[in-house]
Scaffold this active site. Structure first.
Site, PDB file in Angstrom:
ATOM      1  N   TYR A 134      26.190   9.519  27.410  1.00 51.66           N
ATOM      2  CA  TYR A 134      27.140   9.467  28.510  1.00 51.66           C
ATOM      3  C   TYR A 134      26.485   9.811  29.831  1.00 51.66           C
ATOM      4  CZ  TYR A 134      27.784  14.453  27.187  1.00 51.66           C
ATOM      5  OH  TYR A 134      27.606  15.772  26.839  1.00 51.66           O
TER       6      TYR A 134
ATOM      7  N   ASP B 184      33.660  26.331  21.550  1.00 51.83           N
ATOM      8  CA  ASP B 184      34.904  25.574  21.378  1.00 51.83           C
ATOM      9  C   ASP B 184      35.863  26.269  20.422  1.00 51.83           C
ATOM     10  OD1 ASP B 184      34.022  23.657  23.155  1.00 51.83           O
ATOM     11  OD2 ASP B 184      33.382  22.245  21.611  1.00 51.83           O
TER      12      ASP B 184
ATOM     13  N   HIS C 270      36.541  19.533  26.988  1.00 52.46           N
ATOM     14  CA  HIS C 270      35.748  20.055  28.094  1.00 52.46           C
ATOM     15  C   HIS C 270      36.219  19.441  29.415  1.00 52.46           C
ATOM     16  CE1 HIS C 270      32.434  20.338  24.818  1.00 52.46           C
ATOM     17  NE2 HIS C 270      33.202  21.402  24.793  1.00 52.46           N
TER      18      HIS C 270
ATOM     19  N   LYS D 263      32.847  10.974  33.726  1.00 51.10           N
ATOM     20  CA  LYS D 263      31.939  10.629  32.627  1.00 51.10           C
ATOM     21  C   LYS D 263      32.140   9.173  32.219  1.00 51.10           C
ATOM     22  CE  LYS D 263      31.988  15.264  30.634  1.00 51.10           C
ATOM     23  NZ  LYS D 263      32.412  16.081  29.484  1.00 51.10           N
TER      24      LYS D 263
END
Length: 195
Positions: A132, A175, A62, A72
């Protein structure tokens, strides 16, 4: 905290000092002064996420349009993941390359990836939990995907989990149909180095 830059410029592995006794363990998984000294800027927090995965769940690759980009700061609260950072930035010296870090509930490492880099995780045991911090709120119109199984990227995904059991990869519907790395580049969807 030990901080090491990965082979991909703009990504770091962070290993905290752990203090344990018969009651449990304490650690600082983020400390602004140490992080900023190593990386050059603090983590800008806009959203915090938590994801729980069965063994073999593969999420990513991603990334977000850059600008604005989404950085991130990722760690594992329970279980184990292979965290993979992919350089998708056209013009970068490491364009198309990847690096990985085992994040788990033993060493309790974290990974920081700057805006413009691609990110994927593979759960290595059932009920693995990743948390995260994100510098940008979820914006579906800015999000993109590259197939984590694209043979051109040659990512060396483990085939055996932390418990020694074979891993059967499980991808989301999104995905599973993600573009190849080459197609994302041809479509002009990859970020530019230095943006």
């Amino acid at each position: 905290m030990q901080i090491r830059e990965l082979a991909i410029s703009g990504a770091w592995e962070l290993t905290p000092k752990q203090f344990g006794d018969d009651r449990g363990v304490f650690l600082e998984w983020y400390k602004a002064t140490e992080f900023t000294a190593a990386v050059g800027a603090p983590v800008m927090l806009a959203q915090a996420n938590c994801s729980v995965s069965a063994a073999g769940v593969l999420r990513g690759i991603h990334y977000t349009d850059n600008p604005p980009g989404q950085a991130k700061y990722v760690t594992c609260a329970r279980g184990a993941f292979l965290d993979v950072v992919v350089d998708l930035r056209v013009g970068s010296p490491t364009f198309g390359q990847w690096d990985s870090v085992l994040i788990d509930d033993v060493d309790r490492r974290a990974v920081y990836l700057s805006a413009g880099l691609g990110h994927a995780i593979l759960s290595l045991e059932d009920n693995s939990t990743v948390i995260y911090l994100c510098s940008l709120e979820y914006s579906p119109e800015l999000d993109h995907d590259v197939s984590p199984l694209d043979p051109d990227l040659r990512i060396d995904w483990p085939t055996v989990g932390r418990n020694g059991e074979p891993l059967d990869y499980s991808l989301s519907a999104k995905d599973s149909v993600a573009r190849s790395f080459a197609q994302a580049r041809a479509d002009g969807l990859l970020p530019t180095f230095g943006a």
